[in-house]
Design an enzyme around this catalytic site. Sequence first.
Site, PDB file in Angstrom:
ATOM      1  NE  ARG A 169      -4.164   1.751   0.760  1.00  0.00           N
ATOM      2  CZ  ARG A 169      -4.818   2.112  -0.344  1.00  0.00           C
ATOM      3  NH1 ARG A 169      -4.833   1.920  -1.750  1.00  0.00           N
ATOM      4  NH2 ARG A 169      -6.025   2.855  -0.041  1.00  0.00           N
ATOM      5  CB  THR A 210      -8.808  -1.471  -7.899  1.00  0.00           C
ATOM      6  OG1 THR A 210      -8.991  -0.420  -7.029  1.00  0.00           O
ATOM      7  CG2 THR A 210      -8.229  -2.361  -7.190  1.00  0.00           C
ATOM      8  CB  THR A 233      -5.503   0.228  -6.453  1.00  0.00           C
ATOM      9  OG1 THR A 233      -6.474   1.392  -6.856  1.00  0.00           O
ATOM     10  CG2 THR A 233      -4.840   0.546  -5.539  1.00  0.00           C
ATOM     11  CD  GLU A 254      -9.286   6.296  -4.959  1.00  0.00           C
ATOM     12  OE1 GLU A 254      -9.387   7.022  -6.051  1.00  0.00           O
ATOM     13  OE2 GLU A 254     -10.030   5.749  -4.506  1.00  0.00           O
TER      14      GLU A 254
END
Length: 600
Positions: free
Chosen positions: A115, A414, A432, A434
């Site tokens: 992330r 994504t 992803t 976003e």
Amino acid sequence: MRRPVLSWLAAASLLAACASTPSSHFSYTVPDQPEAASGITAKPGWATTKFAVAAANPLATDAGYQVLKAGGSAIDAAIAVQMVLTLVEPQSSGIGGGAFLLHARGREIEAFDGRETAPSAVDENLFIGADGKPLAFHDAVVGGRSVGVPGTVRMLEAAHRQHGKLPWATLFQPAITLAENGFKVSPRLNTLLKGEAHLKKDPTAAAYFYRTDGEPHAVGHLLRNPELAVVLRRIAAEGSRAFYEGDIARAIVDKVQRHPTNPGRMNLSDLAAYQPKKRAPLCHDYASHGRTFQVCGFPPPSSGAIAVGQILGILNQTPAATLPLQDGLPSAQWLHLYTEASRLAFADRAQYVADPDFVQPPGGSWTSLLAPSYLAERARLIQPNGPSMKTAQPGTPAAVTGHAPMPDQPEFGTSHISIVDAQGNAVAMTTTIEDQFGSRQMVRGFLLNNELTDFSFAPADAQGRPIANRVQAGKRPRSSMAPTLVFDKATGQLVMTGGSPGGALIIHFTAKTLYGVLNWGLTPQQAIDLPNFASLNGPSLLEEKRFPPATVEALRARGAEVREQALTSGLQAITVGNAHGTPVLLGGADPRREGIVMGD
């Protein structure tokens, strides 16, 4: 000889006879480049006996297939798929973004967190405007302000270090070849470019994606990306340091900091310091038809596994399990129970879930939100034959938090990859940038994410209580990504790998598919094909033109606000089973997008 797999109806024995032995040598061959229609396109479902890969674009799936065919691992294939997706599905994911990857090797399940992180120079007022109010969504998104430190490349490198079989550099061959020689613009990419309002504001992106007259390149246009090829060659040869340090890193930081109207605060030390995290997967038991499954997903900072687990667990405490499909569709009564369970899950999500390095879970463990006694307590708030609660309040599984619930906020973007390799190892990876086309900032042939807009724009509520998912330096924004692996609890055998894109709706798309396979006995393709439905703790959302009017009216009669709208999932799933003693992998790809499944 390479070939797409046969329909899932094909005989397993025929598939076994046709399977060939993988070679340890890998040499990428450019496939015929299909031009699947956009919109809804029926998919046949697929079956294999040895290995399978499901991804959102045929070229990406084929890259993973060729890697598996050459003896590569599931992780190897995931890397090849992701690099090709950076090129051919730039609107959804890429090396400028982040990802969550679940990997299973027998009973060993690992969660690799790639992330994005907030730059060290940001604070909780990042998305507060000069008037003291939160910015409008796209005012925050477009530019450098929204860009988080990308994590995908370094996370994949860490996973490959543990589980790769083919050399790291080998896995970049497909994407490099396609970037240099060109790939055909797909109908979906062309359609999204036509409707895109912000991408042309970036001169680099405009020059790449659009013609001189401002129209997007036509379907079938051969699009080359030599700049990306150079970047991928560097990463292939030098590892992730080529991306996180040096001239590529400087190009990223310059793009972020020098945006003319909406600059960001990322610096070179943010990139150099980025590290993926290894987290414990979040697993819970789920019983259906006398069989107990272990459903494993990604823990916070993703909310996906918790919300999916809560929805399924709450439903099991209601009459939902006794309700079959009616004429191939979920009934109004089942949808009432599902959307009520969803409201309860999303209320908890807004209250509790954020980066665990910054926020403590209720009672010291995220499993408190999945405890059977707590889910039974939550289920008692549902009136099976009564009216909708319309909006649920968060529960208190343990000590009361001092945080305020996060207001509803848009989430987008994504892509999802599911893989099972010849050794039975599995990957579920959701990846992803976003929003569609991310921050609309293109650098060195790839797009940068706008992942920071997954934080709450408002840092606190009107009473001054902080929001758990507020912006903080070094923090990872809350996600809805829900890569999922399912196992037979008694034997530990893999049952399924799956997931979807779709912002906050990922949770519902994934839960639908799990429920369809585990409760209604559907194949992955049949479960994916079901119409989509959701509630984000507000209106009941139904996929437009997919439910009979009587179903819609029955839900409205219970007081629910019902909205029929496009719910564009991008599900990929593979199940693992046995037919007359022969292993069978059944694969499904979403008819709403252009993905396929391939394997032997």
